[in-house]
Design a protein around this motif. Structure first.
Motif, mmCIF file in Angstrom:
data_model
loop_
_atom_site.group_PDB
_atom_site.id
_atom_site.type_symbol
_atom_site.label_atom_id
_atom_site.label_comp_id
_atom_site.label_asym_id
_atom_site.label_seq_id
_atom_site.Cartn_x
_atom_site.Cartn_y
_atom_site.Cartn_z
ATOM 1 N N GLY A 94 4.774 11.450 -2.254
ATOM 2 C CA GLY A 94 4.963 10.321 -3.145
ATOM 3 C C GLY A 94 6.372 9.524 -3.016
ATOM 4 N N THR A 95 7.471 10.210 -3.162
ATOM 5 C CA THR A 95 8.604 9.623 -3.419
ATOM 6 C C THR A 95 8.954 9.098 -1.574
ATOM 7 N N LEU A 96 8.521 10.091 -0.681
ATOM 8 C CA LEU A 96 8.833 9.384 0.760
ATOM 9 C C LEU A 96 8.178 8.035 1.017
ATOM 10 N N LEU A 97 6.723 7.969 0.311
ATOM 11 C CA LEU A 97 6.149 6.650 0.857
ATOM 12 C C LEU A 97 6.557 5.484 -0.271
ATOM 13 N N ALA A 98 6.869 5.882 -1.397
ATOM 14 C CA ALA A 98 7.426 4.826 -2.580
ATOM 15 C C ALA A 98 8.783 4.457 -1.927
ATOM 16 N N SER A 99 9.630 5.283 -1.432
ATOM 17 C CA SER A 99 11.055 4.786 -0.979
ATOM 18 C C SER A 99 10.842 3.865 0.276
ATOM 19 N N SER A 100 9.999 4.183 0.940
ATOM 20 C CA SER A 100 9.902 3.685 2.219
ATOM 21 C C SER A 100 9.467 2.152 2.155
ATOM 22 N N TYR A 101 8.934 1.629 0.917
ATOM 23 C CA TYR A 101 8.701 0.216 0.424
ATOM 24 C C TYR A 101 10.017 -0.130 0.452
ATOM 25 N N LEU A 102 10.972 0.405 -0.245
ATOM 26 C CA LEU A 102 12.198 -0.461 -0.234
ATOM 27 C C LEU A 102 13.076 -0.744 1.192
ATOM 28 N N GLY A 103 12.721 -0.079 2.151
ATOM 29 C CA GLY A 103 13.097 -0.300 3.521
ATOM 30 C C GLY A 103 12.449 -1.232 4.046
ATOM 31 N N PHE A 104 11.096 -1.404 3.739
ATOM 32 C CA PHE A 104 10.194 -2.366 4.354
ATOM 33 C C PHE A 104 10.746 -3.634 3.782
ATOM 34 N N ARG A 105 10.795 -3.511 2.506
ATOM 35 C CA ARG A 105 11.106 -4.946 1.789
ATOM 36 C C ARG A 105 12.617 -5.408 2.203
ATOM 37 N N TRP A 109 0.832 -1.197 0.070
ATOM 38 C CA TRP A 109 0.013 0.085 -0.109
ATOM 39 C C TRP A 109 0.829 1.314 -0.052
ATOM 40 N N PHE A 110 2.018 1.094 0.658
ATOM 41 C CA PHE A 110 2.849 2.368 0.537
ATOM 42 C C PHE A 110 3.348 2.614 -0.836
ATOM 43 N N LEU A 111 3.762 1.424 -1.403
ATOM 44 C CA LEU A 111 4.303 1.696 -2.915
ATOM 45 C C LEU A 111 3.403 2.189 -3.597
ATOM 46 N N ILE A 112 2.253 1.604 -3.654
ATOM 47 C CA ILE A 112 0.990 2.140 -4.716
ATOM 48 C C ILE A 112 0.537 3.417 -4.151
ATOM 49 N N ALA A 113 0.417 3.747 -2.912
ATOM 50 C CA ALA A 113 0.179 5.116 -2.759
ATOM 51 C C ALA A 113 1.213 6.192 -3.191
ATOM 52 N N GLY A 114 2.499 5.829 -2.971
ATOM 53 C CA GLY A 114 3.805 6.804 -3.319
ATOM 54 C C GLY A 114 3.515 6.954 -4.834
ATOM 55 N N LEU A 115 3.476 5.978 -5.441
ATOM 56 C CA LEU A 115 3.641 5.822 -6.999
ATOM 57 C C LEU A 115 2.414 6.921 -7.551
ATOM 58 N N LEU A 116 1.255 6.654 -6.962
ATOM 59 C CA LEU A 116 0.081 7.495 -7.232
ATOM 60 C C LEU A 116 0.380 8.965 -6.943
ATOM 61 N N LEU A 117 0.773 9.245 -6.010
ATOM 62 C CA LEU A 117 1.091 10.457 -5.404
ATOM 63 C C LEU A 117 2.211 11.300 -6.304
#
Length: 170
Positions: A147-158, A91-99
């Motif tokens: 969007g950059t903050l949310l999408a990049s947090s996906y990498l940390g979660f992963r 969800w972080f990745l999807i929301a980040g990419l959309l934003l």
């Protein structure tokens, strides 16, 4: 022990993020202090009532790239630090990419609008500057950063949710 390594890398990412964000802000500030040169699409001097291009210059683009790299590093470090949110990483990745896509679309739309401006009823002050900032530009920049903050947090979660090498072996 691997968790200590992850916390050390998160601390290094937080430090790197701070450096990139500060350098990006300094470059953007320096660019805003420079004299504005109007460009109309040709080398012909501008005449009254002409269309003027207010798009970003190369220094502004560099400042935004540096600041967004810092925001991205901040997102990865946050993703490494917040273990309890790893189940929501998609969800972080999807929301980040959309934003981010919405922010870029708003910025492109705003930069392609024709700007008209002028002084009414009095002559401008000699030291006065006019810097138009539309709501689409502000919202586009905020969307791009969030969007950059949310999408990049996906990498940390992963990275955080990957199993350790010792758990796989034993």
């Amino acid at each position: 022990m691997p968790s200590d390594k992850r916390y050390k890398s998160a601390a290094a990412l937080f430090l790197g993020a701070a450096v990139f964000i500060i350098v990006g802000i300094v470059v953007l500030w320096w660019d805003s202090q420079q004299e504005v040169v109007f460009y109309s699409g040709s080398y012909v001097p501008l005449v009254e009532d002409s269309e003027i291009y207010f798009g970003p210059g190369p220094t502004e683009v560099l400042g935004w790239v540096l600041a967004l790299l810092g925001v991205g590093a901040l997102g990865v470090a946050s993703g490494l630090s917040l273990r309890q949110l790893t189940r929501f990483k998609a969800w972080f990745l999807i929301a980040g990419l959309l934003l981010a896509a919405g922010g870029i679309a708003a910025l492109v739309w705003d930069y392609n609008q024709v700007r008209t401006f002028g002084w009414f009823a009095y002559a401008p002050l000699s030291e006065a500057e006019f810097a138009p900032a539309s709501m689409a530009s502000v919202m586009g920049k905020l969307g791009l950063v969030a969007g950059t903050l949310l999408a990049s947090s996906y990498l940390g979660f992963r990275y955080h949710s990957k199993p350790n090498g010792s758990a796989i072996r034993g």
